[in-house]
Every structure is written in structure tokens, then in C-alpha cells.
Design an enzyme around this catalytic site. Structure first.
Site, PDB file in Angstrom:
ATOM      1  N   THR A   1      -4.582  -8.969   0.106  1.00 36.71           N
ATOM      2  CA  THR A   1      -4.006  -8.810  -1.231  1.00 36.71           C
ATOM      3  C   THR A   1      -4.452  -9.955  -2.129  1.00 36.71           C
ATOM      4  OG1 THR A   1      -2.002  -8.639  -2.577  1.00 36.71           O
ATOM      5  CG2 THR A   1      -1.788  -9.799  -0.489  1.00 36.71           C
TER       6      THR A   1
ATOM      7  N   ASN B   1      -8.577 -12.837   3.949  1.00 35.57           N
ATOM      8  CA  ASN B   1      -9.176 -12.241   2.752  1.00 35.57           C
ATOM      9  C   ASN B   1     -10.622 -12.738   2.658  1.00 35.57           C
ATOM     10  OD1 ASN B   1      -9.758 -11.517  -0.090  1.00 35.57           O
ATOM     11  ND2 ASN B   1      -7.535 -11.310  -0.284  1.00 35.57           N
ATOM     12  N   PRO B   2     -11.562 -11.865   2.293  1.00 33.24           N
ATOM     13  CA  PRO B   2     -12.946 -12.347   2.153  1.00 33.24           C
ATOM     14  C   PRO B   2     -13.098 -13.311   0.981  1.00 33.24           C
ATOM     15  CG  PRO B   2     -12.842  -9.941   1.859  1.00 33.24           C
ATOM     16  CD  PRO B   2     -11.433 -10.415   2.059  1.00 33.24           C
ATOM     17  N   GLU B   3     -12.113 -13.264   0.066  1.00 34.52           N
ATOM     18  CA  GLU B   3     -12.228 -14.117  -1.125  1.00 34.52           C
ATOM     19  C   GLU B   3     -11.044 -15.056  -1.276  1.00 34.52           C
ATOM     20  OE1 GLU B   3     -12.746 -11.606  -4.547  1.00 34.52           O
ATOM     21  OE2 GLU B   3     -14.429 -10.573  -3.558  1.00 34.52           O
TER      22      GLU B   3
ATOM     23  N   CYS C   1      11.262  20.630  -8.632  1.00 40.03           N
ATOM     24  CA  CYS C   1      12.363  20.289  -7.735  1.00 40.03           C
ATOM     25  C   CYS C   1      13.133  21.559  -7.345  1.00 40.03           C
ATOM     26  CB  CYS C   1      13.281  19.305  -8.454  1.00 40.03           C
ATOM     27  SG  CYS C   1      14.787  18.933  -7.547  1.00 40.03           S
TER      28      CYS C   1
ATOM     29  N   HIS D   1       5.959  -0.323  -2.478  1.00 36.67           N
ATOM     30  CA  HIS D   1       5.479   0.457  -3.621  1.00 36.67           C
ATOM     31  C   HIS D   1       5.532   1.966  -3.383  1.00 36.67           C
ATOM     32  CE1 HIS D   1       3.087  -3.237  -5.287  1.00 36.67           C
ATOM     33  NE2 HIS D   1       4.376  -3.299  -5.528  1.00 36.67           N
TER      34      HIS D   1
ATOM     35  N   ALA E   1     -10.596  -7.771   7.017  1.00 32.67           N
ATOM     36  CA  ALA E   1      -9.390  -7.611   7.833  1.00 32.67           C
ATOM     37  C   ALA E   1      -9.710  -6.994   9.201  1.00 32.67           C
ATOM     38  CB  ALA E   1      -8.382  -6.737   7.094  1.00 32.67           C
TER      39      ALA E   1
ATOM     40  N   ASN F   1       0.824  -1.209   0.000  1.00 31.65           N
ATOM     41  CA  ASN F   1       0.000   0.000   0.000  1.00 31.65           C
ATOM     42  C   ASN F   1       0.856   1.257   0.000  1.00 31.65           C
ATOM     43  OD1 ASN F   1      -2.102  -1.729   0.088  1.00 31.65           O
ATOM     44  ND2 ASN F   1      -2.599  -1.399   2.235  1.00 31.65           N
TER      45      ASN F   1
HETATM   46  P1  NAD Z   1      -4.859  -6.125  -4.345  1.00 33.14           P
HETATM   47  O1  NAD Z   1      -4.359  -6.822  -5.546  1.00 33.14           O
HETATM   48  O2  NAD Z   1      -4.010  -6.090  -3.157  1.00 33.14           O
HETATM   49  O3  NAD Z   1      -6.422  -6.693  -4.073  1.00 33.14           O
HETATM   50  C1  NAD Z   1      -7.252  -6.345  -3.005  1.00 33.14           C
HETATM   51  C2  NAD Z   1      -7.566  -7.612  -2.187  1.00 33.14           C
HETATM   52  O4  NAD Z   1      -8.153  -7.226  -0.966  1.00 33.14           O
HETATM   53  C3  NAD Z   1      -8.545  -8.577  -2.872  1.00 33.14           C
HETATM   54  O5  NAD Z   1      -8.027  -9.892  -2.814  1.00 33.14           O
HETATM   55  C4  NAD Z   1      -9.821  -8.483  -2.021  1.00 33.14           C
HETATM   56  O6  NAD Z   1     -10.525  -9.707  -1.938  1.00 33.14           O
HETATM   57  C5  NAD Z   1      -9.228  -8.113  -0.666  1.00 33.14           C
HETATM   58  N1  NAD Z   1     -10.143  -7.375   0.217  1.00 33.14           N
HETATM   59  C6  NAD Z   1     -11.144  -6.530  -0.101  1.00 33.14           C
HETATM   60  N2  NAD Z   1     -11.728  -6.044   1.014  1.00 33.14           N
HETATM   61  C7  NAD Z   1     -11.062  -6.580   2.068  1.00 33.14           C
HETATM   62  C8  NAD Z   1     -11.171  -6.460   3.476  1.00 33.14           C
HETATM   63  N3  NAD Z   1     -12.096  -5.670   4.059  1.00 33.14           N
HETATM   64  N4  NAD Z   1     -10.327  -7.169   4.255  1.00 33.14           N
HETATM   65  C9  NAD Z   1      -9.382  -7.972   3.697  1.00 33.14           C
HETATM   66  N5  NAD Z   1      -9.232  -8.130   2.380  1.00 33.14           N
HETATM   67  C10 NAD Z   1     -10.063  -7.439   1.562  1.00 33.14           C
HETATM   68  O7  NAD Z   1      -5.043  -4.675  -4.546  1.00 33.14           O
HETATM   69  P2  NAD Z   1      -5.529  -3.911  -5.815  1.00 33.14           P
HETATM   70  O8  NAD Z   1      -6.576  -3.027  -5.300  1.00 33.14           O
HETATM   71  O9  NAD Z   1      -5.819  -4.844  -6.904  1.00 33.14           O
HETATM   72  O10 NAD Z   1      -4.198  -3.053  -6.125  1.00 33.14           O
HETATM   73  C11 NAD Z   1      -3.069  -3.395  -6.899  1.00 33.14           C
HETATM   74  C12 NAD Z   1      -1.858  -2.580  -6.435  1.00 33.14           C
HETATM   75  O11 NAD Z   1      -2.191  -1.215  -6.146  1.00 33.14           O
HETATM   76  C13 NAD Z   1      -1.258  -3.097  -5.151  1.00 33.14           C
HETATM   77  O12 NAD Z   1       0.076  -2.754  -5.094  1.00 33.14           O
HETATM   78  C14 NAD Z   1      -2.022  -2.300  -4.130  1.00 33.14           C
HETATM   79  O13 NAD Z   1      -1.492  -2.351  -2.862  1.00 33.14           O
HETATM   80  C15 NAD Z   1      -2.009  -0.935  -4.770  1.00 33.14           C
HETATM   81  N6  NAD Z   1      -3.128  -0.156  -4.186  1.00 33.14           N
HETATM   82  C16 NAD Z   1      -2.892   0.426  -2.986  1.00 33.14           C
HETATM   83  C17 NAD Z   1      -3.909   1.068  -2.331  1.00 33.14           C
HETATM   84  C18 NAD Z   1      -3.606   1.663  -0.987  1.00 33.14           C
HETATM   85  O14 NAD Z   1      -2.501   2.150  -0.766  1.00 33.14           O
HETATM   86  N7  NAD Z   1      -4.541   1.595  -0.051  1.00 33.14           N
HETATM   87  C19 NAD Z   1      -5.189   1.130  -2.885  1.00 33.14           C
HETATM   88  C20 NAD Z   1      -5.394   0.540  -4.135  1.00 33.14           C
HETATM   89  C21 NAD Z   1      -4.345  -0.116  -4.767  1.00 33.14           C
HETATM   90 ZN    ZN Z   2      15.865  17.611  -9.166  1.00 35.02          ZN
END
Ligand code: NAD
Ligand code: ZN
Length: 238
Positions: free
Chosen positions: A182, A207-209, A141, A112, A225, A95
Site C-alpha cells: 500500500t 513494497n517495491p517502492e 433491491c 473498503h 509481495a 482491497n
Molecule cells: P495503494 O495506494 O494501496 O498503492 C499500491 C501500492 O502497491 C504502491 O505503493 C506500489 O508501490 C505497491 N506495489 C505495486 N506492485 C506491488 C507488488 N507486486 N508487491 C507489493 N507492492 C506493490 O493502492 P491504489 O492502487 O493507489 O488504490 C487506492 C485504493 O483503492 C485503496 O483502497 C486500494 O486498496 C483500492 N484498490 C483496490 C484494489 C483491489 O482490491 N485489488 C485495486 C485497486 C485499488
Molecule cells: Zn432496499
């Protein structure tokens, strides 16, 4: 349930851990899956930084604006409790929202990057932005006058060197590895649970899924979570 003495814990978190704080996941759909008709992996890409940095900033400022209203949730806080109890602990997060640090996590690698940091496209000087300051500041900058970009790893970019190696080292040496929120689709961070498992760690997923990891987890805890992680931590440190 886990029935051995663990002394080294590694946690990998993804967008799902922040979902209950109101931060949208991408693959979960919702408004942020697409920005002005562009899928997130297109707008959040190295190619877009080169071709249209202003548009990239518009999208990141939008996300920073959403984050201003978000607070760490029970899952972020429970991991702080776990860190305080275990001698050898590392949290690796995909995140960029900074919520783990705001909750109080200290031993953390943000593989990231962080949405509230920018860096110069030329000399790479980094700038910490104020989370309440949207749109971003600075826009140039102060060292070399070139443009700044979000200091996050975009699609088509490598992870910063060092951070990933440290995470792999910890994953291969820990005896308990917990994956929270994730989809385990984003490489190379998704490889960490595999490394841990191959080296004998007990692997727990929250994970819920179902995810591609589920098949080789020792425990898959289905649910949100914010509900599951506090109970898991209480059980682990009881
Ligand atoms: P991801 O691939 O990490 O997928 C999200 C996962 O979270 C899914 O498997 C889903 O089932 C699960 N999920 C949903 N609600 C949940 C809950 N309440 N508790 C536990 N699990 C839950 O993330 P993405 O959204 O596909 O993002 C891809 C990339 O972008 C990653 O690097 C991600 O971390 C980044 N991203 C970061 C943020 C952030 O900083 N909060 C937000 C969006 C995306
Ligand atoms: Zn610079």
C-alpha cells in the site's frame, strides 16, 4: 531481522498485494487509472453514485470482469500460513477484490468492502453477487425495489463503523505490524501502522517502492509481495 517473541500480529494490505494476481493498482497507472477520461477517484466517488449510478456500475462491472480471471498469489497464501501459526492475528485489507478470503484468510476485515457485494441505496440490504456473474445481479433491491450500488467504500465516504474501530484496537495492541503493497496515502486506513508504531509494535513494510511509511519502519523490504512475503513468513515462523 526481528529478534523477539511476537504473539500478536496485524497485517495491513493494499492493492499492491494483488498486483501479481493481475489486479491493477490505481496509482501504479495502467488502464484502470482512468475510466472513460475520468480519474479513478472521480468515477469511484459518492458523488457519481448520486449523479450517474449506471456509469459507476459500468466501471465496477469492468473491474469484476478483470477479477474473474485472477487467482490469489503466493503472498495471499503466505499470510494464510502466518494466520494459522499465530494465536492472535488480524488481517486488515483495503482491497475489495476478495482474493484474501479466496486464499483462505479467516480473521480479516475488508475495510473498503467487497466488489462482489452490492447494497440497496435506500434500505441498505446487502446482496452477495456471483463473481462469474458480470454484469451485476441483482440490479434492484428485492426488499424495497430501489436501486443497488456496489458495497464498497467510495471516495468521499466514511468507513463502515465498527470495522475501523476494531482494526485500530488491534493495531494498538499488536507487537508486530506488517504493511504489504500500500502506498499508505489512503486515510484513515493508512493511520493503522502509525498507531501500531506509537504503541511499540515492530513495523515491517513490503513494497517495491519507498512510501511515506518508510521513514519510521523498523524494516523496509523492497520487492514484490509474491517474492518477499513467503520468505518473510517462513523466517517469522521458523
Ligand atoms: P495503494 O495506494 O494501496 O498503492 C499500491 C501500492 O502497491 C504502491 O505503493 C506500489 O508501490 C505497491 N506495489 C505495486 N506492485 C506491488 C507488488 N507486486 N508487491 C507489493 N507492492 C506493490 O493502492 P491504489 O492502487 O493507489 O488504490 C487506492 C485504493 O483503492 C485503496 O483502497 C486500494 O486498496 C483500492 N484498490 C483496490 C484494489 C483491489 O482490491 N485489488 C485495486 C485497486 C485499488
Ligand atoms: Zn432496499
Amino acid at each position: 531481522m526481528i529478534n523477539f517473541d511476537f504473539d500478536s500480529v496485524c497485517v495491513l494490505s493494499g492493492a499492491g498485494i494483488s498486483a501479481e494476481s493481475g489486479v491493477p493498482t490505481f496509482r501504479g497507472g495502467g488502464k484502470s487509472a482512468v475510466w472513460k477520461g475520468m480519474p479513478f477517484d472521480e468515477i469511484s466517488s459518492a458523488k457519481m453514485v448520486k449523479e450517474n449510478l449506471d456509469e459507476v456500475w459500468e466501471w465496477f462491472d469492468y473491474r469484476r470482469g478483470v477479477l474473474k480471471e485472477c487467482e490469489p498469489n503466493k503472498a495471499h497464501k503466505a499470510l494464510v500460513k502466518l494466520e494459522k501459526t499465530v494465536d492472535d492475528f488480524l488481517l486488515v485489507t483495503q482491497n475489495v477484490d476478495g482474493l484474501h478470503t479466496r486464499a483462505g484468510s479467516e480473521n480479516i476485515i475488508e475495510v473498503h468492502g467487497n466488489i462482489n457485494r452490492s447494497r440497496c441505496v435506500v434500505c441498505r440490504k446487502r446482496f452477495q453477487m456471483q463473481s462469474h456473474h458480470v454484469p451485476h445481479d441483482p440490479s434492484k433491491c428485492d426488499e424495497c425495489g430501489n436501486k443497488v450500488r456496489p458495497d464498497v467504500v467510495l471516495f468521499g465516504e466514511m468507513l463502515p463503523s465498527g470495522a475501523y474501530e476494531r482494526a485500530v484496537e488491534k493495531a494498538s495492541g499488536c507487537n508486530l505490524f506488517i504493511v504489504v503493497g500500500t502506498s499508505a496515502l489512503v486515510y484513515p486506513a493508512a493511520i493503522l501502522p502509525e498507531v501500531a508504531k506509537r504503541n511499540g509494535a515492530y513495523l515491517i513494510e513490503v513494497n517495491p517502492e519507498e512510501t511515506p511509511l518508510t521513514a519510521y519502519c523498523d524494516e523496509s523490504l523492497r520487492g514484490k509481495a509474491g517474492e518477499i512475503v513467503p520468505d518473510l513468513v517462513s523466517n517469522l515462523i521458523a
